[in-house]
Design an enzyme around this catalytic site. Structure first.
Site, PDB file in Angstrom:
ATOM      1  N   SER A 237      28.456   5.649 -37.455  1.00 52.33           N
ATOM      2  CA  SER A 237      29.921   5.642 -37.649  1.00 52.33           C
ATOM      3  C   SER A 237      30.454   4.207 -37.745  1.00 52.33           C
ATOM      4  O   SER A 237      31.170   3.751 -36.864  1.00 52.33           O
ATOM      5  CB  SER A 237      30.623   6.411 -36.530  1.00 52.33           C
ATOM      6  OG  SER A 237      30.184   6.021 -35.246  1.00 52.33           O
TER       7      SER A 237
ATOM      8  N   GLY B  53      26.943   2.453 -32.973  1.00 51.22           N
ATOM      9  CA  GLY B  53      26.236   1.166 -32.954  1.00 51.22           C
ATOM     10  C   GLY B  53      25.403   1.018 -34.216  1.00 51.22           C
ATOM     11  O   GLY B  53      25.270   1.960 -35.006  1.00 51.22           O
ATOM     12  N   LEU B  54      24.845  -0.144 -34.404  1.00 53.91           N
ATOM     13  CA  LEU B  54      24.003  -0.404 -35.568  1.00 53.91           C
ATOM     14  C   LEU B  54      22.798   0.536 -35.605  1.00 53.91           C
ATOM     15  O   LEU B  54      22.386   1.061 -34.563  1.00 53.91           O
ATOM     16  CB  LEU B  54      23.512  -1.849 -35.537  1.00 53.91           C
ATOM     17  CG  LEU B  54      24.538  -2.951 -35.856  1.00 53.91           C
ATOM     18  CD1 LEU B  54      23.979  -4.314 -35.459  1.00 53.91           C
ATOM     19  CD2 LEU B  54      24.913  -2.934 -37.332  1.00 53.91           C
TER      20      LEU B  54
ATOM     21  N   GLY C  82      19.693   1.798 -30.355  1.00 55.62           N
ATOM     22  CA  GLY C  82      19.335   2.501 -29.120  1.00 55.62           C
ATOM     23  C   GLY C  82      20.271   3.655 -28.796  1.00 55.62           C
ATOM     24  O   GLY C  82      20.175   4.250 -27.715  1.00 55.62           O
ATOM     25  N   LYS C  83      21.166   3.991 -29.734  1.00 55.57           N
ATOM     26  CA  LYS C  83      22.150   5.067 -29.503  1.00 55.57           C
ATOM     27  C   LYS C  83      21.486   6.376 -29.123  1.00 55.57           C
ATOM     28  O   LYS C  83      21.837   7.004 -28.116  1.00 55.57           O
ATOM     29  CB  LYS C  83      22.979   5.303 -30.768  1.00 55.57           C
ATOM     30  CG  LYS C  83      23.802   4.155 -31.250  1.00 55.57           C
ATOM     31  CD  LYS C  83      24.611   4.523 -32.482  1.00 55.57           C
ATOM     32  CE  LYS C  83      23.737   4.992 -33.643  1.00 55.57           C
ATOM     33  NZ  LYS C  83      22.787   3.977 -34.108  1.00 55.57           N
TER      34      LYS C  83
END
Length: 241
Positions: A152, A79-80, A84-85
């Site tokens: 990624s 994710g960007l 919140g990853k």
């Protein structure tokens, strides 16, 4: 994975016999009314059955029938930046650890600290992802599953990870870029907008959304707790049944 040691098997046998022998003594005393006979029967039964229990337990350790191997999996959070990853991945890792399976946590910041000097160009990032893929593959060869969180941003690097590892589960943490900016406690988005930071995903470099994510978490609609429950449920259903 874990297996019982001889000492553990013996202690389990002794603890069980304490309860079982007490029952035997009571039954013999009720039927014959002799405490000495009841105690003798209990002692003899204890010695015999502790040994039999140990032999039975160790024999079943060697028998493969009825056992199911837990295949290692890789949970790949993408994710960007500041989507919140890491927060969700940490929460999921904590819950999965309760299942008592071999598990490791990999995060982009920790890995970059271990491998300094990694650039942020497309070529650099793709090369770095191949390193991560080899690390995960090595862990899986030792039956260790992984929870990994990396921006990624490129589809080709995520495809490479999928091809390199087994049971890859992509979790796309989908967050509006304005929400990410609002979480910008480090000021990295401001630096990217001003041009101070180059190759910043979502600002002056692309973030290519996953086309085949197994799980999509929209953080504008789900809390960390709700996301954790959904992801853990998916893993339990697919790999830890």
């Amino acid at each position: 994975m874990y297996k019982d040691t001889n000492k553990r098997s013996i202690v389990k046998g002794i603890s069980w016999r304490i309860f079982a022998t007490t029952t035997t003594v009571i039954i013999v005393y009720i039927f014959f009314g002799r405490l000495d006979l009841a105690i003798a029967a209990g002692v003899l039964e204890t010695v015999a059955k502790v040994g039999l229990y140990w032999a039975h337990e160790r024999a079943w350790v060697k028998i493969r029938w009825g056992r199911k191997k837990i295949e290692p999996f890789n949970l790949w959070f993408t994710g960007l930046p500041l989507s919140g990853k890491t927060t969700i991945a940490d929460s999921v890792f904590k819950e999965l650890k309760k299942l008592d399976i071999p598990l490791e946590r990999l995060d982009s910041k920790d890995i970059r600290d271990l491998v300094p000097g990694v650039g942020f160009t497309r070529e650099d990032r793709n090369r770095h992802m191949h390193r991560i893929g080899h690390l995960i593959k090595t862990l899986q060869n030792n039956s260790v599953s992984t929870v990994a969180s990396f921006v990624s941003p490129y589809r080709e690097s995520r495809k490479a990870i999928r091809e390199m590892v087994k049971n890859n589960v992509v979790v796309y943490v989908k967050t509006d870029i304005e929400t990410c900016k609002a979480r910008d406690y480090k000021g990295v988005y401001e630096k990217a907008i001003s041009g101070e930071l180059k190759n910043f995903s979502g600002i002056n470099d692309v973030y290519e959304e996953p086309q085949h994510a197994e799980v999509i978490i929209n953080t504008d609609e789900k809390s960390v707790e709700e996301a954790t429950v959904e992801i853990v449920k998916y893993i339990k259903k697919k790999y830890v049944r």
